[in-house]
Write a protein that holds these residues in place. Structure first.
Motif, short mmCIF file in Angstrom:
data_model
loop_
_atom_site.label_atom_id
_atom_site.label_comp_id
_atom_site.label_asym_id
_atom_site.label_seq_id
_atom_site.Cartn_x
_atom_site.Cartn_y
_atom_site.Cartn_z
N LEU A 94 -0.83 11.61 1.21
CA LEU A 94 -2.07 12.68 1.17
C LEU A 94 -3.39 12.12 1.28
CD1 LEU A 94 -0.64 14.78 -1.66
CD2 LEU A 94 -0.41 15.28 0.63
N ASN A 95 -3.48 10.71 1.12
CA ASN A 95 -4.62 9.91 1.22
C ASN A 95 -4.94 9.40 2.60
OD1 ASN A 95 -5.43 10.55 -1.32
ND2 ASN A 95 -4.21 8.87 -2.24
N GLU A 96 -3.84 9.37 3.44
CA GLU A 96 -3.93 8.90 4.57
C GLU A 96 -4.94 9.49 5.58
OE1 GLU A 96 -4.28 7.01 8.09
OE2 GLU A 96 -2.76 6.22 6.68
N PRO A 97 -5.92 8.67 6.00
CA PRO A 97 -7.29 9.30 6.50
C PRO A 97 -6.93 10.02 7.88
CG PRO A 97 -7.74 7.20 5.76
CD PRO A 97 -6.39 7.22 5.67
N ASN B 131 1.11 15.81 -11.12
CA ASN B 131 0.75 16.03 -9.46
C ASN B 131 1.35 17.21 -9.31
OD1 ASN B 131 -1.15 13.84 -9.43
ND2 ASN B 131 0.66 12.29 -9.31
N THR C 14 -0.65 19.55 -6.84
CA THR C 14 -1.09 18.83 -5.55
C THR C 14 0.07 19.16 -4.61
OG1 THR C 14 -2.56 17.55 -6.72
CG2 THR C 14 -2.22 16.76 -4.50
N TYR C 15 1.27 18.66 -5.14
CA TYR C 15 2.35 18.29 -4.09
C TYR C 15 2.88 19.82 -3.85
CZ TYR C 15 2.80 13.54 -6.22
OH TYR C 15 2.45 12.30 -6.68
N LYS D 267 -1.99 19.25 7.92
CA LYS D 267 -1.04 18.62 7.43
C LYS D 267 0.55 18.28 8.31
CE LYS D 267 -2.89 18.09 3.11
NZ LYS D 267 -4.30 18.64 3.38
N ASP E 212 0.85 -1.31 -0.19
CA ASP E 212 0.14 -0.10 -0.18
C ASP E 212 0.98 1.34 -0.04
OD1 ASP E 212 0.73 0.02 2.51
OD2 ASP E 212 -1.09 0.21 3.60
N HIS F 24 4.13 7.52 -5.46
CA HIS F 24 3.16 6.61 -4.85
C HIS F 24 3.52 6.63 -3.32
CE1 HIS F 24 1.85 3.67 -7.86
NE2 HIS F 24 3.08 3.44 -8.55
N GLU G 153 1.29 9.82 -2.48
CA GLU G 153 -0.22 9.58 -2.73
C GLU G 153 -0.37 8.86 -1.22
OE1 GLU G 153 -2.20 10.85 -4.69
OE2 GLU G 153 -0.45 11.76 -5.35
N TYR G 154 0.28 8.10 -0.65
CA TYR G 154 -0.19 7.26 0.52
C TYR G 154 -0.25 8.50 1.61
CZ TYR G 154 0.10 4.68 5.00
OH TYR G 154 -0.48 4.10 6.07
#
Length: 418
Positions: A291-294, A338, A341-342, A300, A225, A285, A288-289
């Motif tokens: 930024l998508n981590e709940p 991206n 976003t970054y 941040k 993941d 990758h 993304e982990y």
């Protein structure tokens, strides 16, 4: 003693004058980006410089800063062989570049002399980070033949810990070095020195070793993941994995925030140095982990472990945020899809760190810049304290943000060797 007290009183007067002058009216240096950052960025460098002048006044001549304990007003220090020893000199050099303050330059040069003896220390697994963050930063700002010789010697020494079977540098020595070979994700930060060494000497062995270690870490420390495991132990003779664990994370299956930060930064550096799109893919990758981590807070700044069971009632880690911010800002210049976003992620982290919630008041925090670092939570060591590597990457992130928002056409040029 009297002279030291006089100097301290003068510093306190300076702090008072800066405070009443206000830190909210900084010079605008940018044409885009967050206004609260861009309009005050030069003032933030001045704030940081003033803090470090206070810190240097309290520092013993033969020691380097490690942390500050507010409860008993205690500055904890280390020798030059401690893994964080290169961050203080590196921060001084970076601040000198921004302020042209001769006091900072003098201290930066002095501390390099403390570190120089480590160039032949083959027991020091963090040698790459220690020497490159200090001497490497100095080479970019004030190139000297002596600095280059020290860096080359350091790279040669670090290579003594390289194992061709494991394809990595030994991170920690154990009582069974002949049977077990430990590699920690933190030591992706050694690789900049090896890339530099190939550039300086023309010897591709350093470059190949750095890429080999990166692949070893990607295959064994990065989970499906794209979260990270801190420590992998290999069989020294066969190179096969024996076991995996997290020492500084919540448990062996969790994602330690600073480990994830090291991975993001490390693979971003690997793409910068090789132009290999595979490493860019790896970095994206990992990004993304994050930024998508709940469990990543809205501001941040991550909790010390993304899977800590007591979130949100647990510690944040300013050091992880500083490393991530610097990495995201660099990565934004490389990513076609991206980049925006970054950039926004790095900017958001930096804005939070630059706020009063994380940036110390002038004269406070023992002279360190950032508060609320998380060193080694499972054993309750360096908990909610300032950390030299948090300051180092915070200043680096500020510098990168300044370059990006001044419409620099090539951020990558700032990383080129002298």
């Amino acid at each position: 003693m009297i002279r030291k007290l006089i100097k301290r009183n003068l510093l306190q007067l300076l702090l008072f004058l800066l405070a009443i002058g206000g830190c909210s009216t900084g010079k605008q240096v940018a044409t885009k980006g967050n206004k609260s950052l861009t309009e005050t960025i030069e003032q933030r460098f001045k704030h940081a410089s003033t803090q470090y002048k206070l810190l240097m006044e309290e520092l013993p001549e033969d020691k380097l800063p490690k942390t500050y304990v507010k409860a008993n007003n205690f500055l904890e220090t280390s020798g030059s062989d401690w893994w964080t020893s290169g961050f203080y000199p590196g921060t001084l050099w970076a601040l000198f570049e921004e302020t042209n303050d001769s006091v900072l330059l003098k201290e930066a040069r002095r501390t390099l002399k403390l570190l120089a003896k480590q160039q032949t220390n083959d027991k020091l697994a963090d040698l790459g980070a220690i020497m490159y963050n200090s001497f490497g930063t100095a080479m970019k700002i004030d190139p000297q033949v002596s600095y280059q010789k020290t860096l080359v010697a350091s790279a040669k020494t670090l290579m003594k810990r390289y194992n061709a079977k494991v394809k990595a540098i030994r991170s920690w020595d154990t009582r069974q070095n002949d049977k077990e070979f430990v590699v920690v994700i933190d030591h992706l930060m050694n690789l900049e020195l090896l890339f530099w060494a190939t550039h300086a000497t023309g010897d591709s062995a350093y470059y190949k070793a750095a890429c080999n270690e990166a692949e070893t870490i990607w295959k064994n420390h990065i989970r499906p993941d794209y979260s990270t495991c801190q420590i992998v132990t290999f069989d020294t003779k066969t190179g096969k994995v024996k076991h995996k664990r997290n020492a500084q994370g919540y448990n062996d299956e969790s994602c330690w925030a600073r480990g994830q930060a090291w991975a993001l930064y490390g693979f971003t550096v690997l793409y910068r140095e090789t132009s290999n799109p595979t490493y860019l893919n790896y970095a994206e990758h990992i990004a993304e982990y994050i930024l998508n981590e709940p469990n990543l807070p809205k501001d941040k700044v991550p909790y010390w472990d993304f899977n800590a069971p007591d979130i949100p009632n647990t510690y944040r880690d300013a050091s992880a945020a500083a490393i991530m911010s610097a990495a995201f800002l660099e990565l934004s210049g490389y990513s076609t899809n991206n980049g925006k976003t970054y950039f926004k992620a790095g900017e958001a982290m930096l804005e939070t760190l630059a706020s009063p919630e994380y940036t110390a008041l002038l004269g406070a925090n023992g002279g360190f810049i950032l508060m609320h670092g998380a060193g080694y939570i499972p054993v309750m060591a360096e908990v909610d304290v300032p950390l030299p590597y948090a300051d180092y990457y915070y200043i680096q992130a500020l510098k990168r943000y300044k370059m990006l928002t001044m419409n620099s056409s090539n951020l990558n040029a700032s990383f080129r060797y002298p």
